[in-house]
Design a protein around this motif. Structure first.
Motif, mmCIF file in Angstrom:
data_model
loop_
_atom_site.group_PDB
_atom_site.id
_atom_site.type_symbol
_atom_site.label_atom_id
_atom_site.label_comp_id
_atom_site.label_asym_id
_atom_site.label_seq_id
_atom_site.Cartn_x
_atom_site.Cartn_y
_atom_site.Cartn_z
ATOM 1 N N PRO A 1 -11.901 -0.378 -17.972
ATOM 2 C CA PRO A 1 -12.479 -1.782 -17.195
ATOM 3 C C PRO A 1 -11.427 -2.531 -16.327
ATOM 4 C CG PRO A 1 -12.232 -2.020 -19.661
ATOM 5 C CD PRO A 1 -12.140 -0.893 -19.118
ATOM 6 N N ILE A 2 -11.733 -2.818 -15.125
ATOM 7 C CA ILE A 2 -10.548 -3.591 -14.265
ATOM 8 C C ILE A 2 -10.060 -4.704 -14.734
ATOM 9 C CG2 ILE A 2 -10.542 -4.765 -11.926
ATOM 10 C CD1 ILE A 2 -12.332 -2.718 -10.964
ATOM 11 N N ASP A 3 -8.527 -4.650 -14.714
ATOM 12 C CA ASP A 3 -7.667 -5.692 -14.868
ATOM 13 C C ASP A 3 -6.985 -5.983 -14.012
ATOM 14 O OD1 ASP A 3 -6.318 -7.452 -16.628
ATOM 15 O OD2 ASP A 3 -5.742 -5.974 -18.029
ATOM 16 N N SER A 4 -5.919 -7.010 -13.930
ATOM 17 C CA SER A 4 -5.384 -7.643 -12.809
ATOM 18 C C SER A 4 -4.453 -6.562 -12.451
ATOM 19 C CB SER A 4 -4.788 -8.632 -13.018
ATOM 20 O OG SER A 4 -3.682 -8.850 -14.301
ATOM 21 N N MET A 5 -3.623 -5.748 -13.287
ATOM 22 C CA MET A 5 -2.606 -4.666 -13.222
ATOM 23 C C MET A 5 -2.863 -3.677 -14.052
ATOM 24 S SD MET A 5 1.301 -5.085 -12.781
ATOM 25 C CE MET A 5 1.553 -4.769 -14.459
ATOM 26 N N MET A 6 -3.082 -2.305 -13.439
ATOM 27 C CA MET A 6 -3.429 -1.245 -14.328
ATOM 28 C C MET A 6 -2.230 -0.147 -13.859
ATOM 29 S SD MET A 6 -7.570 -1.337 -13.622
ATOM 30 C CE MET A 6 -8.079 -0.492 -15.212
ATOM 31 N N THR A 7 -1.839 0.456 -14.984
ATOM 32 C CA THR A 7 -0.813 1.605 -14.964
ATOM 33 C C THR A 7 -1.277 2.924 -15.233
ATOM 34 O OG1 THR A 7 0.536 -0.213 -15.755
ATOM 35 C CG2 THR A 7 1.556 2.031 -15.715
ATOM 36 N N ILE A 8 -0.880 3.778 -14.231
ATOM 37 C CA ILE A 8 -1.374 5.343 -14.602
ATOM 38 C C ILE A 8 -0.024 5.877 -14.869
ATOM 39 C CG2 ILE A 8 -2.390 7.066 -13.609
ATOM 40 C CD1 ILE A 8 -3.689 5.034 -11.469
ATOM 41 N N ASN B 1 0.816 -1.075 0.043
ATOM 42 C CA ASN B 1 0.059 0.012 0.106
ATOM 43 C C ASN B 1 0.946 1.138 0.019
ATOM 44 O OD1 ASN B 1 0.841 0.581 2.660
ATOM 45 N ND2 ASN B 1 -1.189 -0.251 3.609
ATOM 46 N N PHE B 2 0.048 2.254 -0.113
ATOM 47 C CA PHE B 2 0.869 3.775 -0.611
ATOM 48 C C PHE B 2 1.155 4.384 0.938
ATOM 49 C CE2 PHE B 2 0.364 4.097 -5.373
ATOM 50 C CZ PHE B 2 0.860 2.820 -5.625
ATOM 51 N N GLU C 1 -2.796 -0.622 -3.660
ATOM 52 C CA GLU C 1 -1.777 -1.266 -3.512
ATOM 53 C C GLU C 1 -0.966 -1.551 -4.848
ATOM 54 O OE1 GLU C 1 -2.092 -5.302 -1.773
ATOM 55 O OE2 GLU C 1 -2.973 -4.443 -0.283
ATOM 56 N N GLY C 2 0.319 -1.363 -4.695
ATOM 57 C CA GLY C 2 0.908 -1.293 -6.020
ATOM 58 C C GLY C 2 2.409 -0.798 -5.890
ATOM 59 N N ARG C 3 2.881 -0.341 -7.045
ATOM 60 C CA ARG C 3 4.201 0.121 -7.362
ATOM 61 C C ARG C 3 4.135 1.540 -7.864
ATOM 62 N NH1 ARG C 3 5.350 -5.161 -8.577
ATOM 63 N NH2 ARG C 3 4.025 -5.128 -10.243
ATOM 64 N N TYR C 4 5.168 2.321 -7.458
ATOM 65 C CA TYR C 4 5.183 3.812 -8.164
ATOM 66 C C TYR C 4 6.485 4.216 -8.334
ATOM 67 C CZ TYR C 4 5.265 5.399 -3.306
ATOM 68 O OH TYR C 4 5.331 5.681 -1.892
ATOM 69 N N SER C 5 6.736 5.157 -9.009
ATOM 70 C CA SER C 5 8.212 5.794 -9.373
ATOM 71 C C SER C 5 8.024 7.296 -9.759
ATOM 72 C CB SER C 5 8.898 4.876 -10.320
ATOM 73 O OG SER C 5 10.124 5.508 -10.451
ATOM 74 N N LEU C 6 8.672 7.933 -9.326
ATOM 75 C CA LEU C 6 8.953 9.337 -10.170
ATOM 76 C C LEU C 6 10.138 10.179 -9.859
ATOM 77 C CD1 LEU C 6 7.242 12.264 -7.677
ATOM 78 C CD2 LEU C 6 6.997 9.734 -7.173
ATOM 79 N N VAL C 7 10.458 11.041 -10.614
ATOM 80 C CA VAL C 7 11.774 11.640 -10.651
ATOM 81 C C VAL C 7 11.639 13.275 -10.474
ATOM 82 C CG1 VAL C 7 14.080 12.211 -11.622
ATOM 83 C CG2 VAL C 7 12.979 9.596 -11.933
ATOM 84 N N ILE C 8 12.133 13.803 -9.325
ATOM 85 C CA ILE C 8 11.861 15.252 -9.349
ATOM 86 C C ILE C 8 13.374 15.950 -9.488
ATOM 87 C CG2 ILE C 8 10.156 15.183 -7.650
ATOM 88 C CD1 ILE C 8 12.239 15.603 -5.402
ATOM 89 N N GLY C 9 13.213 17.118 -9.950
ATOM 90 C CA GLY C 9 14.361 18.129 -10.325
ATOM 91 C C GLY C 9 15.199 18.245 -9.486
ATOM 92 N N SER C 10 16.397 19.132 -9.824
ATOM 93 C CA SER C 10 17.255 19.455 -8.829
ATOM 94 C C SER C 10 16.704 20.679 -7.645
ATOM 95 C CB SER C 10 18.557 20.118 -9.307
ATOM 96 O OG SER C 10 17.872 21.186 -10.226
ATOM 97 N N ASN C 11 15.564 21.415 -8.242
ATOM 98 C CA ASN C 11 14.995 22.150 -7.320
ATOM 99 C C ASN C 11 13.706 21.448 -6.750
ATOM 100 O OD1 ASN C 11 16.633 24.410 -7.885
ATOM 101 N ND2 ASN C 11 15.434 24.843 -9.602
ATOM 102 N N THR D 1 -2.067 -2.679 -8.341
ATOM 103 C CA THR D 1 -2.271 -4.106 -8.380
ATOM 104 C C THR D 1 -3.362 -4.847 -7.739
ATOM 105 O OG1 THR D 1 -0.790 -4.223 -6.258
ATOM 106 C CG2 THR D 1 0.410 -4.558 -8.570
ATOM 107 N N ASN D 2 -4.265 -3.754 -7.031
ATOM 108 C CA ASN D 2 -5.344 -4.291 -6.198
ATOM 109 C C ASN D 2 -6.770 -3.425 -6.708
ATOM 110 O OD1 ASN D 2 -5.008 -1.972 -5.081
ATOM 111 N ND2 ASN D 2 -6.175 -2.366 -3.257
ATOM 112 N N PRO D 3 -6.959 -3.493 -8.039
ATOM 113 C CA PRO D 3 -8.011 -2.588 -8.683
ATOM 114 C C PRO D 3 -9.384 -3.000 -8.151
ATOM 115 C CG PRO D 3 -6.872 -3.347 -10.453
ATOM 116 C CD PRO D 3 -6.437 -4.146 -9.116
#
Lengths: 149, 362
Positions: free
Chosen positions: B245-252, B167-168, B297-307, B194-196
């Motif tokens: 429609p709900i799938d087993s794994m959904m990417t935003i 979970n997040f 529940e699931g995974r996430y990733s983001l990149v932030i800049g120098s500021n 992963t838990n839609p």
């Protein structure tokens, strides 16, 4: 005799006069035709060169635009005839909306303008005169220019 | 032999004639020129009057030659008109795009695998650039082009991610928490759900909040019976939705504006049709917050800049093997600047390319 009542001198004058009129008519018409054709061909040739160059300018514009209008180096060279039907010519890039490629032949004077759609600025600081022509990015002017290679 | 003899005979005859005054001279006419005066008019015409015709013929011949040259020019014009663009000029941008894409993928790899510190990130990025340059220039050289890609600069930032499904919540299991603050640029923000089926339809549902203190941009994830729905609310109160429609794994893909592999208009267009993107209406220096992290529940990733600084109290440092299944923050390259050189015999193009995959253009 068939020459009775006509002096030899008069006969000469008549014959020469009529022949001269006919022949000079032929020469004037012939050379006029050649001059007309030449102008038309120069017109066509400059139009073709202008369109090719306008395409190249647009291509350079796309490259400059992809670099946010600040490429380190950018030039596209294209080879054209040195003269159009025996007459030298100059090529200029005029800014405006739309920008224009202006081609002028020296003698006879024929001027052709071809529109080109660009997003980056263009500069008329330089010009080219036939042969291999370069569409380049001028870093100092921050604009596209046309110049001789 | 017969011809020569004949010509000899003719010469003799003409000599004999000229010696005979009775044939060529009238009495009282001492010169040969004077003889022309009395020759009948008709017999002199072909010899003397042709001059005018001859000159005309020359003039006309010259003008025909000129005409031939003119026609030749006209034919050459046709040849000129059918010419292609300058060879290689159309491939300049194509290959540039290829380089950008390859380096984008390489940059993601480097950020995920060589993230112990900035120096190792930079070294790894340089190595990747060298490989891509060498392979590309070999391939392009077979087509008569010289291509070179080299490292120019890197903008460092941070990558915030959770790479194991869970979970997040933050490192201490709080479900309403701040990921980063003072952020000016965010790229490659992706969430994998992963838990839609387990997401609430109403009530306490998960939200990503981008907030600069006065304006906010919010992305909500709710379930709508057998669909998963995204709700995007901008600072002007506009709400846009898209559902799949709900799938087993959904990417935003939050910055890429896609949901379950398809473009999501809620992430790119407001309900009145005006274009919108991640954090529209929010000023620079915003914070990124998760609310109700327990609902997803699931995974996430983001990149932030120098500021922008990641909130290190909410995030763990990465370790190998991972010490925690929860969120972590690591050094990352936000953007790479590379020098791109492309030369053909007729074309030269050198520029700096910025590689920042998944960056929202502003």
């Amino acid at each position: 005799m068939s020459t009775r009542g006509v002096s030899i001198t008069l006969s000469y004058i008549l014959t020469l006069g009529i022949t001269t009129v006919l022949i000079s008519g032929l020469i004037v018409a012939g050379s006029g035709f050649v001059i007309d054709q030449r102008e038309q061909v120069i017109d066509q040739e400059l139009t073709v060169i202008g369109n090719q160059l306008a395409g190249t300018v647009e291509q350079a514009d796309r490259l400059a635009n992809a670099s946010q209008g600040d490429p380190t180096t950018l030039y596209i060279n294209e080879t054209f005839p040195q003269q159009v039907t025996g007459s030298p010519y100059t090529v200029e890039l005029k800014s405006g909306d739309p920008a224009q490629v202006v081609l002028t032949s020296r003698s006879p004077v024929v001027t052709i303008r071809v529109n080109t759609t660009v997003e980056t600025p263009v500069s008329d600081a330089e010009r080219a005169s036939g042969g291999t022509i370069s569409v380049a990015w001028d870093g100092g002017e921050s604009a596209l220019v046309i110049r001789d290679v | 032999m017969a011809d020569i003899e004949r010509s000899v005979n003719e010469t003799e005859t003409s000599e004999r004639r000229s010696e005979d005054p009775e044939i060529t001279h009238k009495p009282g006419s001492p010169t040969a020129a004077g003889a022309a005066d009395v020759t009948p008019v008709g017999s002199r015409e072909p010899r003397d009057r042709g001059q005018l015709l001859l000159i005309t013929a020359f003039v006309l011949a010259a003008s025909f030659v000129a005409l031939a040259l003119v026609v030749n020019s006209a034919i050459f014009t046709e040849n000129l008109a059918t010419r292609e663009d300058v060879p290689g000029s159309t491939d300049t941008l194509t290959y540039r795009y290829e380089v950008t894409q390859s380096l984008g993928a390489a940059l993601e790899y480097v950020n995920e695998n060589n993230n112990s510190d900035q120096a190792s990130l930079e070294d790894a990025a340089k190595a990747e650039i060298r490989t891509i340059s060498a392979q590309g220039s070999f391939q392009q050289s077979t087509r008569g082009r010289v291509v070179n890609v080299s490292y120019a600069d890197a903008e460092f930032g941070h990558r915030i991610a959770q790479s194991k499904s869970g979970n997040f919540s933050n490192a201490t299991n709080a479900t309403r928490w701040q990921l980063a603050d003072g952020v000016e640029r965010t790229r490659a923000f992706r969430i994998e759900v992963t838990n839609p089926n387990g997401i609430n339809e109403t009530g306490e549902t998960f939200q990503v909040q981008i907030d600069d203190g006065s304006d906010s941009w919010e992305l909500g994830v709710v379930r709508n019976s057998s669909d998963l729905e995204l709700t995007v609310e901008t600072s002007n109160g506009d709400t846009a939705r898209c559902r799949r429609p709900i799938d087993s794994m959904m990417t935003i893909d939050v910055t890429g504006a896609s949901f379950a592999g398809q473009p999501c208009h809620a992430l790119s267009i407001q309900s009145d049709g005006t274009p919108m993107r991640f954090r529209t209406g929010v000023a620079d220096g915003y914070e990124i917050r998760f609310t109700n992290g327990q609902d997803i529940e699931g995974r996430y990733s983001l990149v932030i800049g120098s500021n922008g600084s990641a909130n290190t109290t909410n995030l763990a440092e990465p370790s190998d093997p991972p010490a925690t299944d929860g969120p972590f923050v690591a050094d990352a390259i936000y953007a790479l600047d590379v020098r791109y050189r492309y030369h053909t015999p007729d074309l030269g193009y050198e520029t700096t390319i910025r590689v920042a995959p998944g960056e929202v253009s502003t």
